[in-house]
Scaffold this active site. Structure first.
Site, PDB file in Angstrom:
ATOM      1  CG  ASP A 239      -1.814   1.132   1.464  1.00  9.70           C
ATOM      2  OD1 ASP A 239      -2.413   1.751   0.381  1.00  9.70           O
ATOM      3  OD2 ASP A 239      -1.976   1.580   2.552  1.00  9.70           O
TER       4      ASP A 239
ATOM      5  CE1 TYR B 280       2.590   5.447  -3.570  1.00  8.60           C
ATOM      6  CE2 TYR B 280       1.245   3.636  -4.096  1.00  8.60           C
ATOM      7  CZ  TYR B 280       2.470   3.791  -3.514  1.00  8.60           C
ATOM      8  OH  TYR B 280       3.401   3.099  -3.672  1.00  8.60           O
TER       9      TYR B 280
ATOM     10  CB  CYS C 130      -3.123   0.501  -2.322  1.00  4.95           C
ATOM     11  SG  CYS C 130      -3.177   2.161  -2.768  1.00  4.95           S
TER      12      CYS C 130
ATOM     13  CB  CYS D 186      -9.305   5.052   0.812  1.00  4.80           C
ATOM     14  SG  CYS D 186      -7.650   5.053   1.631  1.00  4.80           S
ATOM     15  CB  THR D 187      -6.672  -0.047   2.176  1.00  2.00           C
ATOM     16  OG1 THR D 187      -5.598   0.673   1.858  1.00  2.00           O
ATOM     17  CG2 THR D 187      -7.050  -0.965   1.110  1.00  2.00           C
TER      18      THR D 187
HETATM   19  N1  DGL Z   1      -4.701   3.092   0.890  1.00  2.00           N
HETATM   20  C1  DGL Z   1      -4.676   3.985  -0.308  1.00  2.00           C
HETATM   21  C2  DGL Z   1      -5.952   3.513  -1.107  1.00  2.00           C
HETATM   22  O1  DGL Z   1      -6.630   2.529  -0.954  1.00  2.00           O
HETATM   23  C3  DGL Z   1      -4.424   5.220   0.024  1.00  2.00           C
HETATM   24  C4  DGL Z   1      -4.262   6.264  -1.123  1.00  2.00           C
HETATM   25  C5  DGL Z   1      -3.157   7.303  -0.777  1.00  2.00           C
HETATM   26  O2  DGL Z   1      -2.250   6.944  -0.420  1.00  2.00           O
HETATM   27  O3  DGL Z   1      -3.755   8.479  -0.859  1.00  2.00           O
HETATM   28  O4  DGL Z   1      -6.240   4.208  -1.947  1.00  2.00           O
END
Ligand code: DGL
Length: 266
Positions: free
Chosen positions: A9, A41, A72, A182-183
């Site tokens: 992730d 991200y 992710c 989002c995780t």
């Molecule tokens: N855990 C990521 C997801 O599921 C986080 C995204 C990020 O880093 O902005 O989208």
């Protein structure tokens, strides 16, 4: 024979998926990579995320990963197609759980909380298009949720105010089910549930019970199915010893990762 499962992730959010994998397959080995030096991200370009996903995949394979769970939603939307083309192992991805929400809504409105990257990705737009006839889908970026979780702030006034800002617009639109796309967001679930109850009691006639859907248990089951189908795991293999071996890797400071790991996996 144990299977080495790689999980990654942008940060610690994928631990919410690792937790479900371990719950389902405690006998396997896990290597988890948090790309916290490059987190979040959510607002990065697709090319940037693809590059990071390639680097991390190589590293996880060097560590022995035989299957990789892209824990992710943002990285799945941006990079999983490329990873599947370029690497010869199975990849499992995340997707906002729009289908179970669409089947379960009573108000006819479902809310989706996710990053900007996920909400504008063609993968999500396609899924959304499949269910829009039967219900109305309203969306909001979980603004600053990822940053909050990466700082380990899961409770208290700051977490509550941050959650309210993104959750209330969905509730005001009539959503009775909110999809966690989002995780990182499941770490804020206790705050979200309390804030939803607070919203409901603030005016008469509001939807009293809002449900939140985290796709992680379904992703864990899908991982197991793919392991069986690809011959990594014999079908209906008995669970072995139940103390999982987990290696934690991180591109930045490991402090939050360690803290949230203890919280998620204990
Ligand atoms: N855990 C990521 C997801 O599921 C986080 C995204 C990020 O880093 O902005 O989208």
């Amino acid at each position: 024979m144990k299977v080495m499962i790689g999980v990654f992730d942008s940060g610690s959010g994928g631990l919410s998926v690792l937790k479900e994998l371990i719950r389902l397959m405690p006998e396997q080995e896990y290597v988890y990579y948090s790309d916290s030096a490059h987190c979040p991200y959510g607002e990065k370009t697709q090319d940037y995320i693809i590059d990071r996903a390639r680097v991390i995949t190589r590293l996880l394979m060097e560590k022995g990963a035989q299957i990789i769970v892209v824990a992710c939603n943002t990285a799945t939307a941006a990079a999983i197609a490329t990873l599947r083309q370029e690497f010869d192992i199975p990849f499992i991805g995340m997707e906002p759980a729009v289908k179970p929400a669409a089947l379960g809504t009573k108000s006819g409105v479902i809310g989706v909380l996710a990053t900007a990257g996920t909400l504008k990705a063609s993968k999500y737009l396609k899924t959304k298009g499949n269910f829009e006839d039967g219900c109305r889908i309203v969306e909001h970026v979980g603004k600053d949720f990822v940053e909050l979780v990466e700082r380990g702030v899961l409770e208290g006034p700051e977490a509550e105010a941050t959650v309210r800002e993104s959750l209330y617009p969905l509730l005001d639109e009539g959503a009775d089910i909110v999809v966690l796309g989002c995780t990182h967001y499941p770490f804020l679930l206790p705050v979200m549930e309390r804030e939803a109850a607070r919203w409901a009691s603030a005016a008469p006639g509001r939807i009293a019970e809002v449900r939140f859907i985290d796709p992680a248990p379904a992703v864990a089951r899908q991982t197991r199915r793919v392991m069986e189908d690809s011959g990594l795991l014999p079908a209906s293999a008995p669970a072995g010893d139940s103390s999982p071996s987990v290696q934690l890797l991180c591109s930045g400071s490991p402090d939050t990762l360690k803290t949230l790991f203890k919280l998620a996996i204990s």
